[in-house]
Motif scaffolding. Structure first.
Motif, PDB file in Angstrom:
ATOM      1  N   GLY A  11       1.153  -0.900  -0.134  1.00 12.88           N
ATOM      2  CA  GLY A  11      -0.236  -0.156  -0.181  1.00 12.88           C
ATOM      3  C   GLY A  11       0.833   0.872  -0.248  1.00 12.88           C
ATOM      4  N   PRO A  12       2.185   0.927   0.766  1.00 15.96           N
ATOM      5  CA  PRO A  12       2.360   2.774   0.761  1.00 15.96           C
ATOM      6  C   PRO A  12       3.250   2.643  -0.599  1.00 15.96           C
ATOM      7  CG  PRO A  12       2.504   1.014   3.281  1.00 15.96           C
ATOM      8  CD  PRO A  12       1.991   0.806   2.404  1.00 15.96           C
ATOM      9  N   ALA A  13       3.812   2.061  -1.312  1.00 18.07           N
ATOM     10  CA  ALA A  13       4.091   1.647  -2.023  1.00 18.07           C
ATOM     11  C   ALA A  13       3.234   2.720  -3.562  1.00 18.07           C
ATOM     12  CB  ALA A  13       4.440   0.691  -3.565  1.00 18.07           C
ATOM     13  N   ILE A  14       2.066   2.861  -3.395  1.00  9.65           N
ATOM     14  CA  ILE A  14       1.014   4.014  -3.960  1.00  9.65           C
ATOM     15  C   ILE A  14       1.948   5.511  -3.826  1.00  9.65           C
ATOM     16  CG2 ILE A  14      -0.871   4.163  -4.302  1.00  9.65           C
ATOM     17  CD1 ILE A  14      -0.921   1.212  -4.946  1.00  9.65           C
ATOM     18  N   TYR A  15       1.971   5.462  -2.337  1.00 10.12           N
ATOM     19  CA  TYR A  15       2.394   7.349  -2.539  1.00 10.12           C
ATOM     20  C   TYR A  15       3.232   7.869  -3.377  1.00 10.12           C
ATOM     21  CZ  TYR A  15      -0.870   6.781   1.279  1.00 10.12           C
ATOM     22  OH  TYR A  15      -2.149   6.305   1.486  1.00 10.12           O
ATOM     23  N   ARG A  16       3.912   6.666  -4.222  1.00 10.47           N
ATOM     24  CA  ARG A  16       5.424   6.948  -4.953  1.00 10.47           C
ATOM     25  C   ARG A  16       4.809   7.358  -5.934  1.00 10.47           C
ATOM     26  NH1 ARG A  16       8.400   1.628  -4.899  1.00 10.47           N
ATOM     27  NH2 ARG A  16       7.854   0.635  -3.158  1.00 10.47           N
ATOM     28  N   HIS A  17       3.690   7.372  -6.389  1.00 12.06           N
ATOM     29  CA  HIS A  17       2.936   7.376  -7.147  1.00 12.06           C
ATOM     30  C   HIS A  17       2.132   8.574  -7.404  1.00 12.06           C
ATOM     31  CE1 HIS A  17       5.344   4.657 -10.099  1.00 12.06           C
ATOM     32  NE2 HIS A  17       5.483   3.586  -8.628  1.00 12.06           N
ATOM     33  N   PHE A  18       1.261   8.479  -6.182  1.00 13.17           N
ATOM     34  CA  PHE A  18       0.291   8.921  -5.869  1.00 13.17           C
ATOM     35  C   PHE A  18       0.616  10.009  -4.335  1.00 13.17           C
ATOM     36  CE2 PHE A  18      -1.591   6.456  -9.021  1.00 13.17           C
ATOM     37  CZ  PHE A  18      -1.834   7.556 -10.178  1.00 13.17           C
ATOM     38  N   ALA A  19      -0.151  10.830  -3.894  1.00  9.41           N
ATOM     39  CA  ALA A  19       0.237  11.852  -2.885  1.00  9.41           C
ATOM     40  C   ALA A  19      -1.403  11.452  -2.339  1.00  9.41           C
ATOM     41  CB  ALA A  19      -0.874  13.399  -3.232  1.00  9.41           C
ATOM     42  N   SER A  20      -2.758  10.987  -2.526  1.00 11.47           N
ATOM     43  CA  SER A  20      -3.106   9.903  -1.877  1.00 11.47           C
ATOM     44  C   SER A  20      -4.113   9.334  -2.449  1.00 11.47           C
ATOM     45  CB  SER A  20      -4.284  11.003  -0.850  1.00 11.47           C
ATOM     46  OG  SER A  20      -4.927  12.197  -2.402  1.00 11.47           O
ATOM     47  N   LYS A  21      -5.287   9.038  -1.870  1.00 10.22           N
ATOM     48  CA  LYS A  21      -6.920   7.739  -3.083  1.00 10.22           C
ATOM     49  C   LYS A  21      -6.987   8.700  -3.643  1.00 10.22           C
ATOM     50  CE  LYS A  21      -9.590   5.546  -0.955  1.00 10.22           C
ATOM     51  NZ  LYS A  21     -10.558   5.199  -0.480  1.00 10.22           N
TER      52      LYS A  21
END
Length: 192
Positions: free
Chosen positions: A40-50
């Motif tokens: 899940g935290p890897a998402i934050y490399r691409h997007f600031a938030s949901k």
């Protein structure tokens, strides 16, 4: 799809599918990561938030609809061809991007205010393409009637996520023919 998706595009596609099935608020960043094969935290490399994911998802698809719609309308050889091109484009989109249509419809209110206004502006411009195309076929058609018809046709075409009674090619032909009749444009559908 013949093109290779970037990691960012892949994450957006996974998120769209999850949002479509469970709703924006029913999906966590960890759910998206798990479905995409990352933490899940890897998402934050691409997007600031949901929220940023939802905004990019709906803004980018609205930009694509408008860009391709303009291209198709401009390439048409005659007024009826312009309407056909727009109807065919939106039908293809609706059949291909069912998850995005569901997300747009159901999770619109979850968009941040600025993104909602940007999507709304892009969508108005997109609807205006079909309004103008109709008026080239029917010069006496008033703006309000053309706008009402455009919204009704987009509503019809966007109903596809809820209708899977026909095979895709048959559904495409049926939708295009219905849309052309609703717009009072003579001629057969582009694939009919």
């Amino acid at each position: 799809m013949s093109q290779t998706l970037t990691r960012r595009e892949e994450l957006l596609r996974v998120a769209a599918d999850l949002f479509a099935h469970r709703g924006f608020h029913g999906v966590s960043v960890n759910d998206i990561g798990r479905a995409a094969g990352v933490s899940g935290p890897a998402i934050y490399r691409h997007f600031a938030s949901k929220d940023a994911m939802l905004a990019e998802m709906l803004i980018s698809i609205s930009e694509e609809l408008l860009r391709v719609g303009r291209e198709r309308a401009a390439a048409a050889n005659d007024p009826v061809g312009g309407v056909r091109a727009l109807v065919a484009w939106h039908t293809d989109f609706a059949l291909r991007e069912r998850a995005l249509i569901i997300v747009q419809d159901r999770d619109w209110s979850s968009l941040p205010d600025e993104a909602r206004e940007q999507v709304r502006r892009l969508q108005r411009e997109y609807v205006d393409l079909l309004v103008a195309a109709q008026q080239r076929v029917h010069p006496a058609l008033d703006d309000r009637t053309a706008l009402a018809r455009a919204h009704a046709v987009f509503g019809l075409l966007n109903s596809t996520p809820r209708s899977s009674y026909l095979e895709p090619d048959a559904m495409r032909a049926e939708l295009e023919a219905m849309a052309m009749r609703a717009l009072d444009v003579s001629g057969r559908s582009p694939r009919g």
